[in-house]
Design an enzyme around this catalytic site. Sequence first.
Site, PDB file in Angstrom:
ATOM      1  N   GLY A  50      39.677  44.049  42.266  1.00  0.00           N
ATOM      2  CA  GLY A  50      39.365  44.047  40.839  1.00  0.00           C
ATOM      3  C   GLY A  50      39.407  45.449  40.292  1.00  0.00           C
ATOM      4  O   GLY A  50      38.395  45.991  39.861  1.00  0.00           O
ATOM      5  N   THR A  51      40.580  46.061  40.321  1.00  0.00           N
ATOM      6  CA  THR A  51      40.709  47.477  39.960  1.00  0.00           C
ATOM      7  C   THR A  51      40.260  47.772  38.531  1.00  0.00           C
ATOM      8  O   THR A  51      39.786  48.870  38.256  1.00  0.00           O
ATOM      9  CB  THR A  51      42.162  47.951  40.150  1.00  0.00           C
ATOM     10  OG1 THR A  51      43.042  47.087  39.417  1.00  0.00           O
ATOM     11  CG2 THR A  51      42.554  47.935  41.617  1.00  0.00           C
ATOM     12  N   ARG A  52      40.383  46.803  37.618  1.00  0.00           N
ATOM     13  CA  ARG A  52      39.960  47.052  36.235  1.00  0.00           C
ATOM     14  C   ARG A  52      38.441  47.187  36.115  1.00  0.00           C
ATOM     15  O   ARG A  52      37.944  47.636  35.092  1.00  0.00           O
ATOM     16  CB  ARG A  52      40.457  45.927  35.315  1.00  0.00           C
ATOM     17  CG  ARG A  52      41.958  45.989  35.069  1.00  0.00           C
ATOM     18  CD  ARG A  52      42.374  44.992  34.017  1.00  0.00           C
ATOM     19  NE  ARG A  52      42.207  43.619  34.459  1.00  0.00           N
ATOM     20  CZ  ARG A  52      43.202  42.805  34.776  1.00  0.00           C
ATOM     21  NH1 ARG A  52      44.443  43.214  34.704  1.00  0.00           N
ATOM     22  NH2 ARG A  52      42.957  41.574  35.165  1.00  0.00           N
ATOM     23  N   MET A  53      37.712  46.779  37.144  1.00  0.00           N
ATOM     24  CA  MET A  53      36.253  46.885  37.108  1.00  0.00           C
ATOM     25  C   MET A  53      35.784  48.313  37.394  1.00  0.00           C
ATOM     26  O   MET A  53      34.633  48.651  37.125  1.00  0.00           O
ATOM     27  CB  MET A  53      35.622  45.937  38.135  1.00  0.00           C
ATOM     28  CG  MET A  53      35.956  44.483  37.944  1.00  0.00           C
ATOM     29  SD  MET A  53      35.375  43.787  36.400  1.00  0.00           S
ATOM     30  CE  MET A  53      33.662  43.500  36.783  1.00  0.00           C
ATOM     31  N   HIS A  54      36.662  49.148  37.977  1.00  0.00           N
ATOM     32  CA  HIS A  54      36.299  50.531  38.328  1.00  0.00           C
ATOM     33  C   HIS A  54      35.012  50.566  39.139  1.00  0.00           C
ATOM     34  O   HIS A  54      34.058  51.281  38.835  1.00  0.00           O
ATOM     35  CB  HIS A  54      36.177  51.399  37.074  1.00  0.00           C
ATOM     36  CG  HIS A  54      37.425  51.434  36.249  1.00  0.00           C
ATOM     37  ND1 HIS A  54      38.575  52.069  36.667  1.00  0.00           N
ATOM     38  CD2 HIS A  54      37.720  50.868  35.052  1.00  0.00           C
ATOM     39  CE1 HIS A  54      39.519  51.923  35.749  1.00  0.00           C
ATOM     40  NE2 HIS A  54      39.024  51.188  34.771  1.00  0.00           N
TER      41      HIS A  54
END
Length: 198
Positions: free
Chosen positions: A13-17
């Site tokens: 979930g890279t967009r979650m940082h």
Amino acid sequence: MREAAVVMAAGKGTRMHSELPKVCHLAAGRPLVQWVVQACREAGIERIVVVVGYREELVREALAGQPVDYARQTEQLGTGHAAAQARSVLGELTGRLFVLNGDAPLISGEVLSQMRRQHAAAGADATLLSITPRQSLPYGRILRDPAGRIYDVVEEKDCTPEQQALRELNAGFYVFNAPEIWGVLAALPNTNRQGEYY
């Protein structure tokens, strides 16, 4: 008719940082993946396989005590590849196979039941849930032919400018017929910007 659900929970979930797997983030005090498993139960889907990968121990902890099985995706090569990993757990399933994103806390058992009914009534090979939100979201665009039939889903990163303008988006919830879906998953190409099988 036998049926099962495959819940996608292997990605970072890279967009979650965050170092926490996306499906382990909380909504209303519960991990996102718990809401999806609950919706499966509400829809009467008894066999649930959760596909784990990135920091799988946290996903398993989030689902501790839940009657689910696990399949492992050792390399995150896309959702099609992740779904295919469930075959080793499900064997020769001969009914419906729900494939569901594990990060959608607002999915309900009623929506899954409606998908089941639509799939059966249409005698479909594949059924997917789409949405038309007010604002643009970074989801796959639904492509339809002149008769209104879906013929493709194009991920946002692979869209042409014309496709990016489309408002109907893929929600990431599907119903397929097994065992036919396993051959389709095995034949997926990875000719896209991500180099993934979706």
